[in-house]
Design an enzyme around this catalytic site. Structure first.
Site, PDB file in Angstrom:
ATOM      1  N   ASP A 223       0.843  -1.203   0.000  1.00  9.26           N
ATOM      2  CA  ASP A 223       0.000   0.000   0.000  1.00  9.26           C
ATOM      3  C   ASP A 223       0.881   1.257   0.000  1.00  9.26           C
ATOM      4  OD1 ASP A 223      -2.430   1.378   0.271  1.00  9.26           O
ATOM      5  OD2 ASP A 223      -2.390   1.291   2.459  1.00  9.26           O
TER       6      ASP A 223
ATOM      7  N   GLY B 252      -7.840   7.986   7.559  1.00 11.31           N
ATOM      8  CA  GLY B 252      -8.048   8.253   8.988  1.00 11.31           C
ATOM      9  C   GLY B 252      -9.515   8.491   9.290  1.00 11.31           C
TER      10      GLY B 252
HETATM   11  P1  13P Z   1      -8.497   4.277   6.326  1.00 10.19           P
HETATM   12  O1  13P Z   1      -7.343   4.135   7.253  1.00 10.19           O
HETATM   13  O2  13P Z   1      -9.091   5.629   6.358  1.00 10.19           O
HETATM   14  O3  13P Z   1      -9.491   3.184   6.444  1.00 10.19           O
HETATM   15  O4  13P Z   1      -7.868   4.160   4.844  1.00 10.19           O
HETATM   16  C1  13P Z   1      -6.985   3.124   4.556  1.00 10.19           C
HETATM   17  C2  13P Z   1      -6.342   3.334   3.256  1.00 10.19           C
HETATM   18  O5  13P Z   1      -6.891   3.980   2.374  1.00 10.19           O
HETATM   19  C3  13P Z   1      -5.033   2.720   3.050  1.00 10.19           C
HETATM   20  O6  13P Z   1      -4.492   3.027   1.823  1.00 10.19           O
END
Ligand code: 13P
Length: 285
Positions: free
Chosen positions: A80, A178
């Site tokens: 990611d 977040g």
């Molecule tokens: P959240 O932490 O807001 O759920 O988003 C996760 C995300 O998009 C990781 O790339």
């Protein structure tokens, strides 16, 4: 063995989304994978840059791949938000079959050239690449952006996909990483415009806090992957705190963790249902 190229395309065709859950260590990773197995769901497990920095790419890959082997549903290991080409290349070398080259903070031309360079390597290894355009709001692990100009431009999306050869595209449509301050306002009109002119699966980051009905509406509108992170690690930490407060002094890890894991599993299962990917693993097994 699942072909990484197909998993998001199949979701797109069938009207569900593949959730990509961020893990922090072996405990939440196991919780995520067990939930997927129990729901016969198609999911991705995602290592963000902080986790990769903490454990190293090789360990994250070994952890993800070996846990995935313990279940019968297909699990795709995803990197990611890599912010440079070398980080993506390293993940590919250690066996990640899905990587994200996040060059969204650069001008379109540089974004294209960075993504293309990763795509050239990834496709030789039967791996897939996610690109990003527009800005995903929020401050933290996945990058900082609080500006007003966050919406992805449909023309830029078309050019990025065509010139880079990326397999999926994360778009900024008002989503944020977040916890949201106030109600998230997704721009469904912009999503439609992009979906009408781009033929790769679209990705929605910042899943935590978006109401289930908006996630479903986004899936109907062309989103095929939904990233979920904050609610996983906040559930983990909050439940861990509760367990530690509940137990006597000097508890053993293996007494503390099972109930915490169950709470994480429940959250993961809820998201699997919101993304409507429960039962979808059967076609790959
Ligand atoms: P959240 O932490 O807001 O759920 O988003 C996760 C995300 O998009 C990781 O790339």
């Amino acid at each position: 063995m699942i072909a990484p190229t197909n998993i998001l395309r199949d979701a797109d065709k069938e009207g569900y989304a593949v959730p990509a859950f961020n893990f922090s260590d072996i405990w939440d990773l196991q919780a995520i994978i067990e939930a997927a197995e129990e729901e016969s769901a198609v999911i991705m497990i995602a290592a963000n840059p902080l986790v990769i920095k903490a454990f190293g790419t090789e360990t994250c890959s070994a952890m993800g791949l070996s846990c995935a082997k313990m279940v019968t549903v297909p699990i795709l290991l995803h990197q990611d938000h890599a912010f440079n080409v070398d980080a993506c290349n390293e993940a590919l070398e250690y066996g990640f079959k899905s990587v994200m080259m996040d060059a969204s903070k650069y001008e379109l031309e540089k974004n294209i050239s960075m993504v293309k360079s990763v795509v050239d390597k990834a496709h030789k290894l039967d791996a897939v690449v996610e690109a990003e355009i527009g800005r995903i709001r929020g401050t933290g692990i996945e990058g900082d952006f609080e500006g007003g100009d966050f919406l992805a431009s449909p023309d830029d999306c078309v050019e990025l996909v065509r010139e880079s050869g990326c397999d999926s595209l994360a778009i900024g449509i008002g989503n944020a990483h977040g916890f949201y301050q106030g109600k998230p306002e997704l721009n469904f009109e912009r999503l439609k415009k992009i979906n009408d002119c781009v033929d790769v699966p679209l990705v929605l980051h910042g899943g935590t806090g978006i109401p289930a009905e908006d996630i479903k509406k986004a899936i109907l509108g062309g989103i095929s992957k939904v990233n979920v992170g904050t609610i996983i690690h906040s559930t983990y930490m909050n439940e861990l705190r509760k367990e530690l407060n509940r137990l006597p002094e000097n508890p053993y890890t293996l007494d503390v963790m099972p109930p915490v894991k169950e709470k994480i599993k429940a959250v993961v299962k809820d998201w699997i249902h919101v993304c409507m990917c429960n039962g979808k693993a059967k076609r790959y097994m």
